[in-house]
Design an enzyme around this catalytic site. Structure first.
Site, PDB file in Angstrom:
ATOM      1  N   GLY A  37      16.579  24.631   6.891  1.00  0.00           N
ATOM      2  CA  GLY A  37      16.314  23.110   6.728  1.00  0.00           C
ATOM      3  C   GLY A  37      14.756  23.031   5.924  1.00  0.00           C
ATOM      4  O   GLY A  37      14.006  24.084   5.397  1.00  0.00           O
ATOM      5  N   ASP A  38      14.344  21.930   5.992  1.00  0.00           N
ATOM      6  CA  ASP A  38      13.082  21.468   5.385  1.00  0.00           C
ATOM      7  C   ASP A  38      12.149  21.110   6.239  1.00  0.00           C
ATOM      8  O   ASP A  38      12.354  21.061   7.466  1.00  0.00           O
ATOM      9  CB  ASP A  38      13.420  20.255   4.311  1.00  0.00           C
ATOM     10  CG  ASP A  38      12.175  20.412   3.224  1.00  0.00           C
ATOM     11  OD1 ASP A  38      11.057  21.067   3.428  1.00  0.00           O
ATOM     12  OD2 ASP A  38      12.350  19.629   2.065  1.00  0.00           O
ATOM     13  N   PHE A  39      10.701  20.540   5.852  1.00  0.00           N
ATOM     14  CA  PHE A  39       9.989  20.091   6.790  1.00  0.00           C
ATOM     15  C   PHE A  39      10.180  18.927   7.671  1.00  0.00           C
ATOM     16  O   PHE A  39       9.955  18.937   8.648  1.00  0.00           O
ATOM     17  CB  PHE A  39       8.725  19.588   6.011  1.00  0.00           C
ATOM     18  CG  PHE A  39       7.892  21.026   5.257  1.00  0.00           C
ATOM     19  CD1 PHE A  39       7.372  21.997   6.260  1.00  0.00           C
ATOM     20  CD2 PHE A  39       7.853  21.272   3.914  1.00  0.00           C
ATOM     21  CE1 PHE A  39       6.735  23.252   5.469  1.00  0.00           C
ATOM     22  CE2 PHE A  39       7.265  22.002   3.505  1.00  0.00           C
ATOM     23  CZ  PHE A  39       6.603  22.998   4.379  1.00  0.00           C
ATOM     24  N   HIS A  46      -1.628  25.093   1.995  1.00  0.00           N
ATOM     25  CA  HIS A  46      -2.351  25.478   0.827  1.00  0.00           C
ATOM     26  C   HIS A  46      -1.504  25.543  -0.317  1.00  0.00           C
ATOM     27  O   HIS A  46      -1.895  25.360  -1.401  1.00  0.00           O
ATOM     28  CB  HIS A  46      -3.078  26.731   0.799  1.00  0.00           C
ATOM     29  CG  HIS A  46      -2.386  27.798   0.780  1.00  0.00           C
ATOM     30  ND1 HIS A  46      -2.811  29.033   0.601  1.00  0.00           N
ATOM     31  CD2 HIS A  46      -1.129  28.197   1.027  1.00  0.00           C
ATOM     32  CE1 HIS A  46      -1.827  30.002   0.642  1.00  0.00           C
ATOM     33  NE2 HIS A  46      -0.785  29.548   0.916  1.00  0.00           N
TER      34      HIS A  46
END
Length: 558
Positions: free
Chosen positions: A448-450, A467
């Site tokens: 998945g993603d954040f 970063h």
């Protein structure tokens, strides 16, 4: 040429006579006028006059040994390569170091005080008609390499720093130096003050062992007074990157024996390259301490072993990545500075995440390169947040790459469970690593993603993630984490943090890299604190990690 070589022989005889007549206590005040009393006695206890040195240009090896015999000197061992003098000549005369086969001989001298000293002879053969004749003529006139040397008996770092400071205090100026991997020794050169009365203007401190950490400050002081030389060294940094990348791409390190010298011809056959060209590459890498040249060929140093594919903590993927896609995109750094656009995207037409994801080979290389910096993680499993976690607690590694960090945490804490969140193609690589480590029963993998940060964890980890992004995206990522965290949960953020005082740091180098290649940035601690606060989080602690890393301990505000 005969007259010049006769003059070389006369200088050799004079150097031998000088060594016979001097000792440490009388020579130091001649070199450093004003040095006397307790400080002189302290220096005499710390170092010993060991030799006088000069650079000779014999027509051939036989001519050199004839001259030594005429001066009553006998060399008991074959010459060793001189890394430091060869490099100095290359810079001074704008020649390739590979052309300058400088050797070192140290024939012993019978001294009046019965001490064991020698004449250090640097020799560069210049046969009649050689194009090195101009180099020889210049060096004979200026005597750049003639010096007297003191050996440090007990190379304690405090003693060594004190000796360098004392030489400087009495008027000597730092004048270069280097580490010679062939004999595992570090050299510090000084120029004696103008009022010195020894007949030699250059002074060497020779220290057994590798002291490049102290040498770095000494060289900085020297280069401050040598701007052209300093700039030339900086400008050739790209050569170093590509030499290391070529060494890795060709599999040279993998083909080299670890415990013995390998002949260049044999090595060239094994990997299918041209032997003379390979020798040139290896001599350059010897100057960098990646390989060591011996009588029977070359062997890997501890540094060079890290470029083997099978080495523990192998950094070969980093060499391939920094010498490959990121090297190409760095050519567009001026575009990034001028426009704010990411040079990698200008070069490849898409951001590096998408570019690597579309190419399984590049994707694997990127994931392995991230794991190659895993020494930064070494102390993290012992962080108080993890050691204090309750039995059965869950560690959620957000964008955890190939699972290297989470695997280390689970290995250190068999009572903890894990969840790794990553992109689909990376999850499979993480599954393989965690399965090999025996952790799959205690670890769930989520693709998945954040936005998919799982709730219910006790400790969340964001390692080298923030970063990659600008401030707005960082706030979004941190808000996803904050929403998933319960009131008692902890967040550990691993990043290189820019120093507040502008001191040298890997973080400063990575800040440039992130801007050019990723569109992200490194940040100071107070900058991170503001981003955390914007997401409803509070920075409660910070501790150091290797490779200029930091772990920032964050909790939910209130």
């Amino acid at each position: 040429m005969i007259t010049a070589w006769s003059d070389d022989t006369s200088r050799l005889r004079a150097a031998a006579d000088f060594v016979k007549e001097q000792d440490t206590a009388t020579l130091l005040p001649l070199l450093l006028p004003g040095l006397d009393g307790p400080e002189l006695r302290a220096l005499v206890e710390c170092c010993d006059f060991s030799h006088a040195a000069l650079l000779l240009f014999p027509p051939d090896t036989a001519g050199l040994h004839t001259a030594l015999a005429d001066c009553g000197l006998v060399a008991d061992t074959p010459p060793r390569p001189s890394v430091v003098v060869r490099e100095r000549l290359a810079v001074r005369h704008k020649r390739s170091a590979a052309e300058l086969d400088v050797g070192i001989l140290r024939p012993a001298v019978e001294c009046r005080d019965a001490a064991r000293r020698s004449v250090e002879v640097f020799a560069l053969a210049v046969p009649p008609g050689s194009d090195l004749a101009a180099v020889a003529a210049h060096e004979r006139e200026h005597q750049h390499e003639a010096h007297v040397a003191f050996e440090v008996a007990a190379p304690d770092p405090l003693v060594l720093r004190g000796l360098c400071a004392a030489f400087t205090r009495y008027g000597a100026r730092p004048d270069g130096g280097g580490y010679n991997p062939h004999e595992n020794g570090t050299v510090f050169y000084f120029t004696a003050p103008a009022e010195a009365k020894a007949g030699y203007r250059r002074v060497e401190l020779y220290v057994p062992g590798d002291h490049r950490d102290i040498l770095a400050g000494h060289l900085d002081a020297h280069r401050a007074g040598q701007p052209a030389e300093s700039l030339l060294r900086l400008l050739t940094g790209a050569w170093t990157t590509q030499a290391l990348a070529a060494f890795a791409r060709l599999g040279v390190a993998d083909a080299m024996a670890v415990e013995r010298d390998v002949e260049v011809a044999e090595l060239a056959r094994d990997i299918g390259v041209l032997a003379p060209n390979l020798a040139t590459l290896l001599r350059y890498l010897a100057m960098l301490g990646v390989v060591r040249e011996g009588r029977d060929g070359f062997r890997l140093t501890g540094t060079g072993r890290l470029l083997r594919a099978d080495a523990e903590g192998s950094m070969r993927p980093l060499a391939l990545l920094y010498g490959g896609p990121f090297y190409e995109s760095f050519a567009g750094l001026d575009h990034t500075v001028r426009t704010g656009e990411v040079a990698f995207e200008e070069r490849f037409g898409e951001n590096h995440f998408d570019h690597f994801a579309r190419d399984p080979e590049l994707a694997g290389l990127f994931d392995r390169s991230m794991a190659a910096g895993s020494r930064m993680f070494d102390p993290l499993p012992t962080h108080p947040v993890l050691t204090a976690a309750a039995d059965g607690a869950t560690v959620v590694d957000v964008a955890g790459g190939n699972g290297e960090l989470l695997s280390r945490i689970l290995s250190a804490h068999p009572r903890l469970h894990g969840i790794l969140l990553e992109r689909p193609h990376t999850v499979e690589a993480a599954r393989a690593l965690l399965d090999t480590a025996g952790h799959t029963a205690r670890c769930a993998l989520r693709a998945g993603d954040f936005a998919d940060v799982p709730a219910g964890g006790d400790v969340y980890v964001l390692s080298r993630v923030l970063h990659d992004w600008d401030d707005d995206r960082c706030r979004e990522i941190l808000r996803h984490c904050a929403r998933a965290m319960s009131a008692g949960a902890d967040l550990l953020v691993v990043e290189r943090v820019l120093p507040d005082d502008g001191s040298a740091s890997l973080a400063t180098a990575w800040d440039l890299h992130m801007m050019c290649n990723v569109g992200g940035r490194e940040r100071r601690a107070d900058h991170y604190a503001r981003l955390f606060a914007d997401a409803g989080l509070t920075l409660v602690g910070r501790s150091a990690l290797p490779l200029d890393g930091s772990v920032l301990h964050v909790r939910r505000a209130g």
